[in-house]
Design a protein around this motif. Structure first.
Motif: not given
Length: 400
Positions: A253-277
């Motif tokens: 679940n911790t790993r799953l919610y890390t993915i959820g966090f990345l998805s929210l960050v992308e929603d707020l700023n599509q220019e975010t480097n998701l791989e680096k984050l």
């Protein structure tokens, strides 16, 4: 008056149960299991009322609309995040399963989407973790009464960010419950706060700051893990294999919610480097040497798995390690690989049956509409044969 046999038996049972409890929470090395010697969870229970502690993870009462709403939204959101897994590139899915930063070229285990029934089991646990954290906040802020107030006020670490996000979440939940329609916008904001709370929990450090106390037990997620490692009826620790499964659930679940966090960050700023984050979060918070609850629970799982393997015997030749691994006579097998093996085996058996035994090509067989075949369980004719069924008249040449 003399004691009755019943009162004597009850007293004996009480003493036995008490001795079990003391044996599991004692510091005497001779009475401790190898798991407790390793985890030291018994230290947390010393001089505490265990029944009072268990109240912190008790099921939500029907009249508690606040906690019930939080639980349901968190539970449903887990399913939403799970649907994102197929969109994650393989190298990220492989990395997120790695317990350490050491590269293992033989490690091909993938972070996968769970089966439907397994999702229900896993997601309930993490939603209960959120409810537990909210309870601690409410107790600490005198919004709930509890026998554990001293513990919560003085011995549990909450970050400033965690407190602020919980406060915002409670305000949003209040608004959500007062709305009759058009809840989608507020629901999204609630989901954002829930993810932020889980990330805040991940970032609470476990650091070596004193020799006066064992500071591991100040971490709220670790406390939740300890309490769920106890049998709520006997108040003693569960078997190592059950504790190992609980660790696997928290880790997934911790790993799953890390993915959820990345998805929210992308929603707020599509220019975010998701791989680096992602790699920044993974390297700091999602490894066995991470100084947080995740690093501790990974090590607990490794140790309990080792104990479980050692305890496998002829009486219990098959041991479930997690959702994709079983131990059969001390040899580990992957469920996914076994599934492919049996699928291939069934295909080959069909080929042998039709082509080599009854000389028929599989694709030449008629399609039998099972829905129109009527079976009669009341037939009492001893000479009755399946092919006497008129619904099967057209298939007599193919059925044996």
């Amino acid at each position: 008056s003399f004691p009755t046999r019943r009162s004597s038996d009850l007293k004996k049972k009480e003493l036995i149960n008490k001795s079990k409890e003391v044996g599991e929470s004692s510091n005497n090395p001779k009475t401790l299991s190898s798991f407790l010697k390793n985890s030291r969870f018994n230290i947390f229970l010393e001089n505490r009322n265990i029944k009072n502690l268990i109240e912190l993870i008790e099921p939500i009462k029907k009249e508690d609309i606040l906690l019930d709403t939080i639980y349901n939204i968190s539970y449903n959101y887990s399913f939403k995040v799970s649907k994102l897994i197929p969109n994650i590139l393989r190298f990220i899915r492989l990395d997120i399963k790695k317990d350490s930063n050491i590269t293992n070229f033989l490690n091909t285990k993938d972070f996968i989407e769970l089966e439907s029934n397994t999702k229900k089991t896993y997601f309930k646990v993490f939603s209960n973790l959120l409810v537990f954290i909210i309870r601690l906040y409410l107790i600490d802020n005198n919004l709930y009464t509890s026998n554990n107030k001293d513990l919560v006020n003085n011995e549990v670490d909450f970050s400033t960010s965690l407190n602020l996000n919980i406060k915002d979440l409670l305000d949003l939940i209040d608004t959500y419950n007062n709305l009759e329609d058009n809840k989608e916008d507020i629901l999204y904001k609630i989901e954002v706060k829930i993810v932020y709370i889980y990330i805040d929990l991940l970032k609470i450090p476990i650091t070596f700051t004193t020799l006066k106390e064992f500071t591991l037990f100040r971490n709220p997620t670790i406390i939740f893990f300890i309490l769920n490692s106890l049998n709520p009826i006997t108040l003693i620790f569960k078997e190592e294999r059950d504790i190992s499964k609980l660790a696997s659930i928290i880790i997934y679940n911790t790993r799953l919610y890390t993915i959820g966090f990345l998805s929210l960050v992308e929603d707020l700023n599509q220019e975010t480097n998701l791989e680096k984050l992602y790699y920044s979060i993974s390297n700091n918070y999602l490894k066995s040497n991470s100084k947080n609850y995740f690093g501790e629970i990974i090590n607990i799982r490794s140790y309990t798995l080792k104990i479980s393997k050692e305890e496998a015997s002829k009486n219990r030749p098959i041991l479930e390690l997690d959702i994709n691994r079983v131990l059969v006579y001390n040899k580990e097998y992957s469920i996914n690989i076994l599934g492919l093996l049996f699928k291939d085996l069934i295909y080959k058996l069909k080929d042998i049956l039709f082509r080599k035994l009854i000389n028929l090509e599989i694709n030449t067989l008629p399609s039998i509409n099972l829905s129109i075949i009527k079976d009669n369980p009341l037939v009492n004719n001893l000479d009755y044969y399946l092919l006497d069924n008129p619904d099967l008249e057209g298939y007599k040449d193919y059925l044996v």
